[in-house]
Scaffold this active site. Structure first.
Site, mmCIF file in Angstrom:
data_model
loop_
_atom_site.group_PDB
_atom_site.id
_atom_site.type_symbol
_atom_site.label_atom_id
_atom_site.label_comp_id
_atom_site.label_asym_id
_atom_site.label_seq_id
_atom_site.Cartn_x
_atom_site.Cartn_y
_atom_site.Cartn_z
ATOM 1 N N ASN A 76 -3.405 8.750 4.222
ATOM 2 C CA ASN A 76 -2.155 8.079 4.577
ATOM 3 C C ASN A 76 -1.920 7.897 6.072
ATOM 4 O O ASN A 76 -0.932 7.265 6.463
ATOM 5 C CB ASN A 76 -0.960 8.838 3.975
ATOM 6 C CG ASN A 76 -0.815 8.607 2.482
ATOM 7 O OD1 ASN A 76 -1.402 7.674 1.943
ATOM 8 N ND2 ASN A 76 -0.048 9.437 1.819
ATOM 9 N N ASP A 130 -3.772 -13.741 -3.217
ATOM 10 C CA ASP A 130 -4.474 -14.695 -4.084
ATOM 11 C C ASP A 130 -5.510 -13.935 -4.914
ATOM 12 O O ASP A 130 -5.547 -12.712 -4.907
ATOM 13 C CB ASP A 130 -5.138 -15.804 -3.234
ATOM 14 C CG ASP A 130 -6.050 -15.257 -2.148
ATOM 15 O OD1 ASP A 130 -6.638 -14.161 -2.349
ATOM 16 O OD2 ASP A 130 -6.182 -15.904 -1.091
ATOM 17 N N HIS A 137 -5.984 -5.420 -3.224
ATOM 18 C CA HIS A 137 -6.958 -5.418 -2.116
ATOM 19 C C HIS A 137 -7.170 -6.818 -1.540
ATOM 20 O O HIS A 137 -7.984 -6.999 -0.655
ATOM 21 C CB HIS A 137 -8.295 -4.838 -2.580
ATOM 22 C CG HIS A 137 -8.287 -3.352 -2.741
ATOM 23 N ND1 HIS A 137 -9.274 -2.664 -3.407
ATOM 24 C CD2 HIS A 137 -7.405 -2.419 -2.328
ATOM 25 C CE1 HIS A 137 -8.999 -1.368 -3.388
ATOM 26 N NE2 HIS A 137 -7.869 -1.196 -2.747
ATOM 27 N N THR A 138 -6.461 -7.792 -2.069
ATOM 28 C CA THR A 138 -6.490 -9.137 -1.477
ATOM 29 C C THR A 138 -5.755 -9.153 -0.134
ATOM 30 O O THR A 138 -5.934 -10.067 0.660
ATOM 31 C CB THR A 138 -5.853 -10.174 -2.430
ATOM 32 O OG1 THR A 138 -5.880 -11.456 -1.820
ATOM 33 C CG2 THR A 138 -4.407 -9.845 -2.746
ATOM 34 N N ARG A 153 0.831 -1.210 0.000
ATOM 35 C CA ARG A 153 0.000 0.000 0.000
ATOM 36 C C ARG A 153 0.867 1.262 0.000
ATOM 37 O O ARG A 153 0.585 2.236 -0.698
ATOM 38 C CB ARG A 153 -0.923 -0.023 1.218
ATOM 39 C CG ARG A 153 -1.880 1.151 1.264
ATOM 40 C CD ARG A 153 -2.917 0.957 2.368
ATOM 41 N NE ARG A 153 -3.829 2.082 2.400
ATOM 42 C CZ ARG A 153 -4.063 2.837 3.475
ATOM 43 N NH1 ARG A 153 -3.456 2.573 4.616
ATOM 44 N NH2 ARG A 153 -4.899 3.843 3.415
ATOM 45 N N PRO A 209 -6.700 7.799 -5.514
ATOM 46 C CA PRO A 209 -8.044 7.335 -5.880
ATOM 47 C C PRO A 209 -8.809 6.929 -4.625
ATOM 48 O O PRO A 209 -8.315 6.117 -3.862
ATOM 49 C CB PRO A 209 -7.808 6.103 -6.756
ATOM 50 C CG PRO A 209 -6.347 5.897 -6.831
ATOM 51 C CD PRO A 209 -5.660 6.871 -5.923
ATOM 52 N N HIS A 225 0.786 4.284 -2.756
ATOM 53 C CA HIS A 225 0.507 5.659 -2.341
ATOM 54 C C HIS A 225 1.691 6.583 -2.637
ATOM 55 O O HIS A 225 1.503 7.782 -2.814
ATOM 56 C CB HIS A 225 0.120 5.705 -0.865
ATOM 57 C CG HIS A 225 -1.274 5.233 -0.609
ATOM 58 N ND1 HIS A 225 -2.111 5.809 0.327
ATOM 59 C CD2 HIS A 225 -2.003 4.242 -1.177
ATOM 60 C CE1 HIS A 225 -3.282 5.184 0.324
ATOM 61 N NE2 HIS A 225 -3.231 4.225 -0.583
#
Length: 317
Positions: free
Chosen positions: A92, A249, A189-190, A60, A159, A64
């Site tokens: 953040n 995954d 996002h997994t 992440r 975003p 960012h």
């Protein structure tokens, strides 16, 4: 993001200040710091053994970083005096594991002082994070420089988890990234955890006709509403991005098709045929997802913008 891919709009003038593929190469440190990748991987591995949330945090952090001024390590800089840095901007404040980058920088400096940028260390650590979480590996192009500017006010360009598909498309295209990149990178996002604030919009007062977002599966909505009540006071309330939140995954895509993904921006991928088809493709093939993710990560991490090699990742030279 977890890696919350979270973005607002920027002028085209701003984006002309950095470019894709600026003098990066796979063998950039072959002569000057040949062990750099091994040294960083060791640090990331040790940190992950102690804290399984580290991979999500590093991935992440890299996203960012790249989405503001290019991948220039500006997200690592501390606020100073009257200047509030990116890491203290609203999207953040939940970033963490900066200490891992500090440790990696210290280890690299001991081997080859003044050679390897913090931006490169973060890009390599993000790759190592994906591998440690069970995801694919890839060769990271290197040679990024560290930026000297970091402004919390610019984090509005990330975003947002509330974005619709046209807002997402605009955000990504401004950075030279395609709809294919959007869908592949959303797969990040997994990993990780999200606070209620990132998906609260779907649970209460959604619009004038629905209290709850009708595209959210009812059982998930009920569960999330119990975790995130309308007057939520628990600062750290939230939930894992998916049930296997420490494993890289393709579950994210399966959940999105089942209307069980967390963010409006995740569900937005189903609103046009092009992105919906890609979600279906990655839900049915982990291999297809891994290939696309690697290609898009290389593309995103090649957006450059810095000027120097910092001695300390938290302060400019």
């Amino acid at each position: 993001m977890a890696f919350v891919v979270a973005l607002l709009f920027c002028s085209a003038i701003f984006f002309s200040s950095f470019s894709q593929g600026n003098a990066l190469s796979l063998n950039y440190y072959t002569k000057t710091c040949p062990d750099v990748e091994y040294v960083i991987a060791q640090v990331v591995r040790e940190a992950t053994m102690k804290d399984k949330t580290v991979p999500a945090a590093l991935l992440r952090m890299h996203f960012h970083d790249c989405f503001i001024r290019g991948c220039d390590g500006s997200v690592l800089l501390n606020s100073k005096g009257g200047n509030k840095a990116e890491k203290d901007g609203p999207p953040n404040v939940s970033l963490h594991a900066f200490y891992v980058i500090d440790s990696a920088k210290k280890a690299v400096e001991a081997k080859c002082p003044g050679i390897v940028s913090c931006a490169d260390i973060l890009a390599l650590a993000a790759r190592d994070a994906v591998v440690l979480a069970g995801g694919p590996t890839w060769d990271v192009p290197k040679g990024r420089k560290d930026g000297r500017i970091s402004k919390a006010s610019e984090t509005v360009q990330l975003p947002a988890p509330t974005f619709n598909i046209s807002q997402l498309q605009q955000s990504f295209s401004q950075r030279g990234l395609s709809m294919e990149d959007l869908v592949a990178l959303s797969g990040g996002h997994t990993l990780g955890f999200s606070h209620c604030s990132s998906f609260q919009n779907r649970l209460h007062n959604f619009n004038s006709t629905h209290d709850i977002d009708p595209t959210l599966h009812p059982s998930i909505a009920a569960s999330l509403r119990s975790i995130c009540p309308i007057k939520n006071k628990a600062k750290n309330a939230g939930t894992n991005m998916d049930p296997s939140s420490a494993t890289f995954d393709n579950n994210y895509y399966k959940l999105t098709l089942q209307k069980k993904s967390l963010f409006s921006s995740d569900q937005a991928l189903l609103t046009i045929p092009k992105t919906k088809d890609l979600v279906s493709k990655y839900a049915s093939s982990k291999e297809a997802f891994n290939t696309a993710f690697v290609n898009s990560m290389i593309k995103m991490s090649s957006i450059t913008g810095g000027q120097e090699v910092r001695k300390d990742c938290r302060v400019v030279n």
